[in-house]
Design a protein around this motif. Structure first.
Motif, PDB file in Angstrom:
ATOM      1  N   ALA A   1       0.845  -1.185   0.000  1.00 57.10           N
ATOM      2  CA  ALA A   1       0.000   0.000   0.000  1.00 57.10           C
ATOM      3  C   ALA A   1       0.888   1.245   0.000  1.00 57.10           C
ATOM      4  N   PRO A   2       0.370   2.374  -0.469  1.00 58.82           N
ATOM      5  CA  PRO A   2       1.167   3.606  -0.501  1.00 58.82           C
ATOM      6  C   PRO A   2       1.706   3.950   0.879  1.00 58.82           C
ATOM      7  N   GLY A   3       3.012   4.200   0.937  1.00 50.95           N
ATOM      8  CA  GLY A   3       3.632   4.596   2.192  1.00 50.95           C
ATOM      9  C   GLY A   3       3.896   3.462   3.156  1.00 50.95           C
ATOM     10  N   LYS A   4       3.632   2.232   2.720  1.00 48.56           N
ATOM     11  CA  LYS A   4       3.836   1.078   3.601  1.00 48.56           C
ATOM     12  C   LYS A   4       4.792   0.084   2.959  1.00 48.56           C
ATOM     13  N   GLU A   5       5.349  -0.778   3.789  1.00 52.40           N
ATOM     14  CA  GLU A   5       6.244  -1.815   3.278  1.00 52.40           C
ATOM     15  C   GLU A   5       5.419  -2.938   2.633  1.00 52.40           C
ATOM     16  N   ARG A   6       6.079  -3.647   1.723  1.00 53.17           N
ATOM     17  CA  ARG A   6       5.404  -4.779   1.109  1.00 53.17           C
ATOM     18  C   ARG A   6       5.224  -5.889   2.136  1.00 53.17           C
ATOM     19  N   GLU A   7       4.062  -6.537   2.094  1.00 50.53           N
ATOM     20  CA  GLU A   7       3.766  -7.589   3.053  1.00 50.53           C
ATOM     21  C   GLU A   7       3.246  -8.833   2.335  1.00 50.53           C
ATOM     22  N   GLY A   8       3.510  -9.964   2.928  1.00 55.44           N
ATOM     23  CA  GLY A   8       3.014 -11.210   2.381  1.00 55.44           C
ATOM     24  C   GLY A   8       1.553 -11.410   2.710  1.00 55.44           C
TER      25      GLY A   8
ATOM     26  N   ASP B   1      -7.558  -3.202   2.108  1.00 52.87           N
ATOM     27  CA  ASP B   1      -6.966  -4.144   1.160  1.00 52.87           C
ATOM     28  C   ASP B   1      -6.415  -3.434  -0.070  1.00 52.87           C
ATOM     29  N   THR B   2      -6.659  -2.135  -0.176  1.00 54.10           N
ATOM     30  CA  THR B   2      -6.165  -1.358  -1.306  1.00 54.10           C
ATOM     31  C   THR B   2      -4.643  -1.389  -1.346  1.00 54.10           C
ATOM     32  N   ALA B   3      -4.090  -1.827  -2.480  1.00 57.87           N
ATOM     33  CA  ALA B   3      -2.642  -1.964  -2.611  1.00 57.87           C
ATOM     34  C   ALA B   3      -2.304  -2.443  -4.012  1.00 57.87           C
ATOM     35  N   MET B   4      -1.008  -2.413  -4.321  1.00 60.96           N
ATOM     36  CA  MET B   4      -0.495  -3.096  -5.499  1.00 60.96           C
ATOM     37  C   MET B   4      -0.211  -4.529  -5.073  1.00 60.96           C
ATOM     38  N   TYR B   5      -0.732  -5.478  -5.819  1.00 61.14           N
ATOM     39  CA  TYR B   5      -0.562  -6.885  -5.487  1.00 61.14           C
ATOM     40  C   TYR B   5       0.443  -7.523  -6.446  1.00 61.14           C
ATOM     41  N   TYR B   6       1.397  -8.245  -5.849  1.00 66.83           N
ATOM     42  CA  TYR B   6       2.465  -8.880  -6.602  1.00 66.83           C
ATOM     43  C   TYR B   6       2.418 -10.392  -6.438  1.00 66.83           C
ATOM     44  N   CYS B   7       2.716 -11.072  -7.525  1.00 72.46           N
ATOM     45  CA  CYS B   7       2.873 -12.517  -7.522  1.00 72.46           C
ATOM     46  C   CYS B   7       4.368 -12.820  -7.429  1.00 72.46           C
ATOM     47  N   ALA B   8       4.724 -13.867  -6.707  1.00 70.27           N
ATOM     48  CA  ALA B   8       6.128 -14.227  -6.562  1.00 70.27           C
ATOM     49  C   ALA B   8       6.285 -15.737  -6.558  1.00 70.27           C
ATOM     50  N   ALA B   9       7.459 -16.187  -6.954  1.00 68.86           N
ATOM     51  CA  ALA B   9       7.759 -17.618  -6.966  1.00 68.86           C
ATOM     52  C   ALA B   9       9.222 -17.849  -6.613  1.00 68.86           C
ATOM     53  N   GLN B  10       9.481 -18.997  -6.048  1.00 65.15           N
ATOM     54  CA  GLN B  10      10.869 -19.428  -5.853  1.00 65.15           C
ATOM     55  C   GLN B  10      11.130 -20.487  -6.914  1.00 65.15           C
ATOM     56  N   VAL B  11      12.151 -20.218  -7.757  1.00 64.31           N
ATOM     57  CA  VAL B  11      12.451 -21.110  -8.866  1.00 64.31           C
ATOM     58  C   VAL B  11      13.920 -21.509  -8.775  1.00 64.31           C
ATOM     59  N   PRO B  12      14.249 -22.816  -8.726  1.00 64.18           N
ATOM     60  CA  PRO B  12      13.306 -23.937  -8.653  1.00 64.18           C
ATOM     61  C   PRO B  12      12.621 -23.993  -7.290  1.00 64.18           C
ATOM     62  N   PRO B  13      11.484 -24.664  -7.186  1.00 64.71           N
ATOM     63  CA  PRO B  13      10.724 -24.674  -5.935  1.00 64.71           C
ATOM     64  C   PRO B  13      11.406 -25.499  -4.845  1.00 64.71           C
ATOM     65  N   PRO B  14      11.587 -24.961  -3.658  1.00 67.17           N
ATOM     66  CA  PRO B  14      12.188 -25.713  -2.556  1.00 67.17           C
ATOM     67  C   PRO B  14      11.142 -26.598  -1.882  1.00 67.17           C
ATOM     68  N   ASP B  15      11.591 -27.569  -1.151  1.00 72.46           N
ATOM     69  CA  ASP B  15      10.691 -28.433  -0.394  1.00 72.46           C
ATOM     70  C   ASP B  15      10.550 -27.852   1.010  1.00 72.46           C
ATOM     71  N   LEU B  16       9.786 -26.769   1.104  1.00 72.95           N
ATOM     72  CA  LEU B  16       9.616 -26.058   2.359  1.00 72.95           C
ATOM     73  C   LEU B  16       8.154 -25.759   2.602  1.00 72.95           C
TER      74      LEU B  16
END
Length: 130
Positions: free
Chosen positions: A40-47, A93-108
């Motif tokens: 969100a504007p002025g805030k840190e990115r959060e999961g 909930d207003t914010a920029m939403y980002y998709c992320a991936a770990q490649v290759p995928p870990p077993d975590l």
């Protein structure tokens, strides 16, 4: 090289719903380790939510407390697409939403910690009005 492209953002009134999509091109793994983040504007990115499929085929999810019971993360392997179904949306909930991936995928176990992800999309804007 895997590329992630988000879509589905937009403007909605409080109480409404949106479904975000994240198309993963060149993703050849059956397992996955992916998540949705927001800033969100002025805030840190959060999961917001994360999902992981391990070598045994088990799928696990993890949600931030702020969205539990309202958001659902899922992945369609056939379409190589990650989704975030968002219901009962709130102005916060207003914010920029980002998709992320770990490649290759870990077993975590799925985590919402940014440092565990090495591939990011450019984001899609979600605006919720009261």
């Amino acid at each position: 090289q895997v590329q992630l492209v988000e879509s589905g953002g937009g403007s909605v009134q409080a109480g409404g719903s949106l479904r975000l999509s994240c198309a993963a091109s060149s993703y050849t793994y059956s397992n996955y380790y992916m998540g949705w983040f927001r800033q969100a504007p002025g805030k840190e990115r959060e999961g917001v939510a994360s999902i992981a499929r391990d070598g045994a085929g088990d799928v696990r999810t993890s949600y931030a407390d702020a969205v539990k019971g309202r958001f659902t993360i899922s992945k369609d392997n056939a379409k190589n697409t990650l989704y975030l179904q968002m219901n009962s949306l709130k102005p916060e909930d207003t914010a920029m939403y980002y998709c992320a991936a770990q490649v290759p995928p870990p077993d975590l176990y799925p985590s919402r910690r940014e440092y565990l992800y090495n591939t990011w999309g450019r984001g899609t804007q979600v605006t919720v009005s009261s």
